[in-house]
Scaffold this motif. Structure first.
Motif, PDB file in Angstrom:
ATOM      1  N   LEU A  27       0.831  -1.211   0.000  1.00  0.00           N
ATOM      2  CA  LEU A  27       0.000   0.000   0.000  1.00  0.00           C
ATOM      3  C   LEU A  27       0.865   1.261   0.000  1.00  0.00           C
ATOM      4  N   ASN A  33       2.757   1.393  -3.566  1.00  0.00           N
ATOM      5  CA  ASN A  33       2.005   1.312  -4.821  1.00  0.00           C
ATOM      6  C   ASN A  33       0.680   2.062  -4.828  1.00  0.00           C
ATOM      7  N   THR A  34       0.342   2.735  -3.751  1.00  0.00           N
ATOM      8  CA  THR A  34      -0.907   3.515  -3.694  1.00  0.00           C
ATOM      9  C   THR A  34      -0.601   4.880  -3.092  1.00  0.00           C
ATOM     10  N   THR A  57      -3.442   3.033   6.766  1.00  0.00           N
ATOM     11  CA  THR A  57      -2.691   1.919   6.187  1.00  0.00           C
ATOM     12  C   THR A  57      -2.527   0.796   7.201  1.00  0.00           C
TER      13      THR A  57
END
Length: 275
Positions: A170, A173-174, A182
């Motif tokens: 997370l 990549n986000t 998170t």
């Protein structure tokens, strides 16, 4: 523990006559038959266990990740290394904590013995430790350690590996940052995966640790965790391995969330880098 087919070998009277009641009816039955506070039966050894177990597994996993396997500077950490690290951390932590887990499981089954008209075995946590030690020696405190560490390996492969992998996925990549959102999402995933992987081993571990034993401390129902697995599947069907999955998941998910949010916050307050 309900509907345990292997109990039939000990005689007709040994097998419980009460039907399988499910999670809600079991909880209500405990409250009605034993009292509300009995839902916390075994909480003291459970706390003792987590002091040893959680401390051992977290220190081991992070040492393996940072020192032995060596996480790269760009935070990339291969899944296979995380799986091995999680399983090894679970094995070491649970082996150290086995005596407290044994006492917890046996104390939690005292209510069942009372309903069956059998005498209670323990007056409290310290009496349970002393009695087990007197009857089985030091080895007696590690009864059931093999299925116990097998369960811990699977649970921590689900918990530690999933949390570590999901969190860093997370973050990398986000748009999500390394914050409470998170941590919460990662812990929800880790609780679910840990329950799916750990419930079969939990059923086997609980049955082996709670089975009646002879004077030498040998189990009267099961020779090994494999024997217990075979008997459960043959006598009760494959899904018997997932008895208690719902309460296990409802326990594991909030526990995982509370643990990881607290752990990450303590690291932040202590000036330590995030997990």
């Amino acid at each position: 523990m309900q509907g345990e087919a292997a109990l039939a070998r000990l005689g007709d009277g040994a097998r419980e006559s009460a039907p399988y009641r499910g999670m809600v009816r079991t909880a209500l039955g405990i409250i009605q038959e034993e009292g509300f506070l009995k839902l916390w039966q075994g909480v003291t050894p459970a706390i003792y266990r987590h002091v040893v177990y959680s401390g051992g597994r977290m220190v081991t996993y992070e040492h393996l990740r940072e020192v032995v396997f060596g996480k790269s500077e760009d935070e990339h950490y291969p899944l296979w290394k995380s799986v091995i690290g999680g399983m090894m951390a679970g094995v070491i932590g649970q082996f150290l904590a086995n005596p407290t887990d044994l006492v917890k499981v046996q104390m939690q089954m005292e209510g069942k013995r009372k309903l069956e008209g059998k005498p209670l075995r323990f007056r409290g946590v310290h009496h349970a430790f002393a009695k087990i030690l007197a009857e089985g020696g030091i080895r007696g405190l590690w009864a059931g350690w093999v299925p116990n560490i097998q369960r811990a390996a699977l649970v921590n492969m689900g918990d530690l590996t999933t949390y570590d992998t999901v969190k860093h996925y997370l973050v990398l990549n986000t748009p999500l940052e390394d914050n409470i959102m998170t941590h919460g999402l990662s812990s929800l995933c880790s609780g679910l995966v840990a329950s799916i992987l750990g419930t079969p081993a939990d059923v086997i571990k609980s049955r082996i640790m709670n089975q009646p034993r002879d004077k030498q401390g040998r189990g009267l129902l099961y020779k090994s965790s494999t024997d217990c697995l075979i008997q459960a599947v043959q006598g009760e069907g494959f899904m018997s391995l997932y008895k208690g999955f719902l309460p296990s998941w409802l326990r594991m998910t909030p526990w995982s969330m509370v643990f990881w949010l607290t752990y990450e916050k303590i690291r932040e307050m202590s000036g330590v880098s995030p997990f």
